[in-house]
Scaffold this active site. Structure first.
Site, mmCIF file in Angstrom:
data_model
loop_
_atom_site.group_PDB
_atom_site.id
_atom_site.type_symbol
_atom_site.label_atom_id
_atom_site.label_comp_id
_atom_site.label_asym_id
_atom_site.label_seq_id
_atom_site.Cartn_x
_atom_site.Cartn_y
_atom_site.Cartn_z
ATOM 1 N N GLY A 50 1.035 -0.933 0.133
ATOM 2 C CA GLY A 50 -0.384 0.377 0.274
ATOM 3 C C GLY A 50 0.797 0.981 0.503
ATOM 4 N N ALA A 51 1.442 1.223 -0.517
ATOM 5 C CA ALA A 51 2.845 2.608 -0.573
ATOM 6 C C ALA A 51 3.024 3.082 -1.665
ATOM 7 C CB ALA A 51 4.326 2.098 0.306
ATOM 8 N N ASP A 68 4.056 -0.669 -14.237
ATOM 9 C CA ASP A 68 4.350 -1.400 -12.746
ATOM 10 C C ASP A 68 5.209 -3.169 -13.171
ATOM 11 O OD1 ASP A 68 3.321 0.597 -12.063
ATOM 12 O OD2 ASP A 68 2.137 -0.148 -10.849
HETATM 13 C C1 GLA Z 1 -0.256 3.549 -10.792
HETATM 14 C C2 GLA Z 1 -0.732 2.157 -11.586
HETATM 15 C C3 GLA Z 1 0.563 2.673 -13.205
HETATM 16 C C4 GLA Z 1 0.478 4.126 -13.180
HETATM 17 C C5 GLA Z 1 1.048 5.021 -12.107
HETATM 18 C C6 GLA Z 1 1.269 6.663 -12.451
HETATM 19 O O1 GLA Z 1 1.033 2.710 -10.429
HETATM 20 O O2 GLA Z 1 -0.225 1.312 -11.042
HETATM 21 O O3 GLA Z 1 0.078 2.298 -14.633
HETATM 22 O O4 GLA Z 1 -0.259 4.543 -13.638
HETATM 23 O O5 GLA Z 1 -0.139 4.790 -10.681
HETATM 24 O O6 GLA Z 1 2.291 6.695 -13.271
#
Ligand code: GLA
Length: 377
Positions: A122-123, A172
């Site tokens: 959650g960070a 991510d």
């Molecule tokens: C979250 C989402 C990513 C991206 C970021 C903002 O981490 O999971 O896909 O959109 O926000 O850059």
């Protein structure tokens, strides 16, 4: 390694047998390129040396048994029929990855999995993408499937979007799947082309968790996605990737600011990657501060606490640059320091932040790490 030994022992205890494979995937921090991935733009994350690890062994039938060390909880389902729990919890991320692999036509085997996490939850460091990729690596190893990192990342994103029901871009999962130690990962989120950009060795990456809970984060994130899509529609372009600064004059508030951020941020990512390719850390600071200001004023995803962390960092010797990282609305800042300035940073930024806000901020010194690794044990 100690964590891995512990995981192997836990597996033994829970399933009274030995694992055959260990799959490990990292969390990530984004150096620059925020809210650009779902606009088909550019991002520059790096994987951090904090991982989610899965130990696994195949079964003869289709039964899948899963144990989460972090939650001290179990789950059981059939490898050909994963279903949602309806509670959007850790079990759904695991089942969702199986669902996405099945949906893509892969056949899965049953097996036992034990999971342990070293990515703070959650960070905003993408513990969920780390979990998804580590689990995907384990399922593929059990079923002897050879799926490349990019494809696995897309399947894990699909699991999160469609099975768990959380909207996110591709950053991510690609960072968790494809990163390389010592490098940041420049991603073109339209073509999914990747380039490894070395982080100059004299630079340290420090993440500070503001300890502000991202309560309204999900609603606001979805709202920003919709606003960006609306801005692109109004301008008659496929996505904001294709818009130019002057186009924003044709947009009403707040869409003009949203678009201005995305257009400027894409240019900043490319400039940051250029500077890093030349081994020149100096321009990174300015680009990071500009990114933060744009996220605060135009994209409106910062908080007073994140602004304070960035302000304290900007006045501290040895700090190259700082900005909020991840979706915003709380979570973390990313800071680039001249190696050796970590102690001063802790007292002048983290300690002072704690005093001013009463929040127990935490500081993580991170090394750019490898993406998903799967090995036999
Ligand atoms: C979250 C989402 C990513 C991206 C970021 C903002 O981490 O999971 O896909 O959109 O926000 O850059």
């Amino acid at each position: 390694m100690a964590l891995e030994q512990q995981l192997l022992a836990t597996f033994d205890e829970v399933f009274t047998r030995c694992p055959t494979v260990v799959s490990e995937a990292p969390g990530r921090v984004n150096l620059i390129g925020e809210h650009t991935d779902y606009n088909e733009g550019f991002v520059l994350p790096l994987a951090i040396d904090r991982t989610v690890t899965v130990a696994a062994a195949p079964a003869n039938g289709k039964a899948v048994r899963v144990y989460s060390g972090d939650f001290d909880a179990r789950d059981e389902w059939r490898a050909d029929a994963p279903r949602r729990t309806g509670r959007r919890e850790w079990r759904d991320y695991v089942r969702g990855v199986a669902w996405a692999l099945l949906d893509a036509g892969y056949e899965l085997r049953g097996g036992d999995l034990a999971i342990t996490g070293g990515v703070p939850l959650g960070a905003g460091l993408s513990s969920s993408a780390a979990l998804e990729l580590a689990v995907a690596g384990a399922f593929c190893a059990l079923a002897e499937l050879d799926v490349d990192g990019q494809k696995l990342a897309l399947l894990c994103q699909k699991a999160e979007n469609q099975f768990v029901g959380v909207q996110c871009g591709i950053m991510d999962q690609l960072a968790a799947a494809c990163s390389r130690a010592g490098n940041a990962l420049l991603i073109d989120c339209r073509s999914l082309e990747l380039e490894y950009v070395p982080l100059p060795p004299e630079i340290a990456v420090v993440v500070v968790d503001s300890k502000v809970q991202r309560e309204l984060g999900e609603t606001a994130y979805n709202e920003r996605q919709e606003e960006c899509a609306a801005a692109a529609r109004t301008l008659g372009v496929k996505s904001l990737r294709d818009a130019a600064e002057r186009d924003t004059l044709r947009l009403p508030e707040p869409l003009d600011g949203r678009a201005r951020h995305v257009i400027g941020e894409n240019a900043r990512v490319l400039a940051a990657a250029d500077a890093m390719r030349r081994g020149d850390g100096a321009p990174l600071g300015q680009l990071m501060y500009e990114s933060h200001a744009s996220l605060r004023d135009d994209f409106e995803v910062s908080t007073p606490e994140l602004d304070l962390l960035v302000k304290l960092a900007s006045g501290t010797d040895g700090v190259i640059g700082a900005r909020l990282t991840g979706a915003g609305f709380g979570g973390c800042t990313v800071n680039l320091l001249m190696a050796g300035a970590e102690e001063r940073f802790e007292s002048e930024v983290v300690e002072r932040y704690r005093q001013e806000t009463g929040l127990a901020a935490e500081m993580l010194v991170c090394k750019p790490a490898d993406g998903l690794t799967v090995r036999n044990v």
